[in-house]
Design a protein around this motif. Structure first.
Motif, PDB file in Angstrom:
ATOM      1  N   UNK A 167       0.863  -1.224  -0.014  1.00  0.00           N
ATOM      2  CA  UNK A 167      -0.073  -0.245  -0.234  1.00  0.00           C
ATOM      3  C   UNK A 167       0.826   1.242  -0.187  1.00  0.00           C
ATOM      4  N   UNK A 168       2.187   1.146   0.198  1.00  0.00           N
ATOM      5  CA  UNK A 168       3.057   2.234   0.269  1.00  0.00           C
ATOM      6  C   UNK A 168       2.799   3.171  -0.981  1.00  0.00           C
ATOM      7  N   UNK A 169       2.879   2.764  -2.040  1.00  0.00           N
ATOM      8  CA  UNK A 169       2.921   3.192  -3.505  1.00  0.00           C
ATOM      9  C   UNK A 169       1.665   3.750  -3.778  1.00  0.00           C
ATOM     10  N   UNK A 170       0.545   3.523  -3.074  1.00  0.00           N
ATOM     11  CA  UNK A 170      -0.663   3.999  -3.428  1.00  0.00           C
ATOM     12  C   UNK A 170      -0.724   5.577  -3.553  1.00  0.00           C
ATOM     13  N   UNK A 171       0.124   6.233  -2.703  1.00  0.00           N
ATOM     14  CA  UNK A 171       0.027   7.660  -2.739  1.00  0.00           C
ATOM     15  C   UNK A 171       1.008   8.362  -3.651  1.00  0.00           C
ATOM     16  N   UNK A 172       1.805   7.406  -4.208  1.00  0.00           N
ATOM     17  CA  UNK A 172       2.598   8.138  -5.372  1.00  0.00           C
ATOM     18  C   UNK A 172       2.266   7.649  -6.794  1.00  0.00           C
ATOM     19  N   UNK A 173       0.872   7.152  -6.840  1.00  0.00           N
ATOM     20  CA  UNK A 173       0.554   6.678  -8.193  1.00  0.00           C
ATOM     21  C   UNK A 173       0.581   7.934  -9.442  1.00  0.00           C
ATOM     22  N   UNK A 174       0.403   8.858  -8.810  1.00  0.00           N
ATOM     23  CA  UNK A 174       0.230   9.971  -9.719  1.00  0.00           C
ATOM     24  C   UNK A 174       1.793  10.481 -10.206  1.00  0.00           C
ATOM     25  N   UNK A 175       2.710  10.144  -9.748  1.00  0.00           N
ATOM     26  CA  UNK A 175       3.944  10.676  -9.945  1.00  0.00           C
ATOM     27  C   UNK A 175       4.842   9.436 -10.809  1.00  0.00           C
ATOM     28  N   UNK A 176       4.385   8.081 -10.653  1.00  0.00           N
ATOM     29  CA  UNK A 176       5.007   6.863 -11.218  1.00  0.00           C
ATOM     30  C   UNK A 176       5.266   7.178 -12.827  1.00  0.00           C
ATOM     31  N   UNK A 177       3.999   7.618 -13.447  1.00  0.00           N
ATOM     32  CA  UNK A 177       4.081   7.664 -14.922  1.00  0.00           C
ATOM     33  C   UNK A 177       4.906   8.994 -15.455  1.00  0.00           C
ATOM     34  N   UNK A 178       5.298   9.878 -14.828  1.00  0.00           N
ATOM     35  CA  UNK A 178       5.972  10.861 -15.295  1.00  0.00           C
ATOM     36  C   UNK A 178       7.415  10.488 -15.455  1.00  0.00           C
ATOM     37  N   UNK A 179       8.063   9.619 -14.767  1.00  0.00           N
ATOM     38  CA  UNK A 179       9.386   9.266 -15.068  1.00  0.00           C
ATOM     39  C   UNK A 179       9.334   8.700 -16.722  1.00  0.00           C
ATOM     40  N   UNK A 180       8.512   7.794 -16.933  1.00  0.00           N
ATOM     41  CA  UNK A 180       8.397   7.203 -18.102  1.00  0.00           C
ATOM     42  C   UNK A 180       8.080   8.352 -19.415  1.00  0.00           C
ATOM     43  N   UNK A 181       7.091   9.128 -18.962  1.00  0.00           N
ATOM     44  CA  UNK A 181       6.975  10.071 -19.934  1.00  0.00           C
ATOM     45  C   UNK A 181       8.190  11.025 -20.149  1.00  0.00           C
ATOM     46  N   UNK A 182       8.922  11.479 -19.466  1.00  0.00           N
ATOM     47  CA  UNK A 182       9.964  12.229 -19.433  1.00  0.00           C
ATOM     48  C   UNK A 182      11.215  11.424 -20.420  1.00  0.00           C
ATOM     49  N   UNK A 183      11.430  10.255 -20.002  1.00  0.00           N
ATOM     50  CA  UNK A 183      12.296   9.477 -20.792  1.00  0.00           C
ATOM     51  C   UNK A 183      11.746   9.267 -22.185  1.00  0.00           C
ATOM     52  N   UNK A 184      10.594   9.040 -22.562  1.00  0.00           N
ATOM     53  CA  UNK A 184      10.160   9.026 -23.615  1.00  0.00           C
ATOM     54  C   UNK A 184      10.241  10.190 -24.445  1.00  0.00           C
ATOM     55  N   UNK A 185      10.193  11.156 -24.051  1.00  0.00           N
ATOM     56  CA  UNK A 185      10.189  12.614 -24.822  1.00  0.00           C
ATOM     57  C   UNK A 185      11.810  12.901 -25.059  1.00  0.00           C
ATOM     58  N   UNK A 186      12.589  12.520 -24.053  1.00  0.00           N
ATOM     59  CA  UNK A 186      13.966  12.770 -24.274  1.00  0.00           C
ATOM     60  C   UNK A 186      14.562  11.827 -25.125  1.00  0.00           C
ATOM     61  N   UNK A 187      14.198  10.463 -25.262  1.00  0.00           N
ATOM     62  CA  UNK A 187      14.489   9.626 -26.280  1.00  0.00           C
ATOM     63  C   UNK A 187      13.627   9.814 -27.378  1.00  0.00           C
ATOM     64  N   UNK A 188      12.518  10.323 -27.790  1.00  0.00           N
ATOM     65  CA  UNK A 188      12.071  10.725 -29.265  1.00  0.00           C
ATOM     66  C   UNK A 188      12.956  12.177 -29.656  1.00  0.00           C
ATOM     67  N   UNK A 189      13.161  13.027 -28.638  1.00  0.00           N
ATOM     68  CA  UNK A 189      14.083  14.154 -29.205  1.00  0.00           C
ATOM     69  C   UNK A 189      15.511  13.777 -29.807  1.00  0.00           C
TER      70      UNK A 189
END
Length: 59
Positions: free
Chosen positions: A1-23
């Motif tokens: 249950x620890x990660x339940x409060x962090x659910x909104x921030x988990x996807x941001x890392x993948x989105x930033x990584x995808x944007x960097x690699x796309x560029x």
């Protein structure tokens, strides 16, 4: 249950990584770069990729 409060921030890392690699792919043809993406690592990858490719002459 620890990660339940962090659910909104988990996807941001993948989105930033995808944007960097796309560029990097569109700019230099870089298809892979290991995380973490530090400024030094990204700059070195760009410099190395551009050094391997001939520079276009300015018209």
């Amino acid at each position: 249950m620890k990660g339940i409060g962090e659910a909104g921030t988990i996807a941001s890392t993948a989105a930033v990584a995808s944007a960097v690699m796309d560029a990097l792919w569109h700019e230099c043809g870089i298809a892979h770069l290991d995380m973490p993406y530090t400024a030094e690592k990204v700059w070195k990858a760009i410099r190395d990729a551009r050094g391997a490719q001939p520079q276009a002459a300015d018209d």
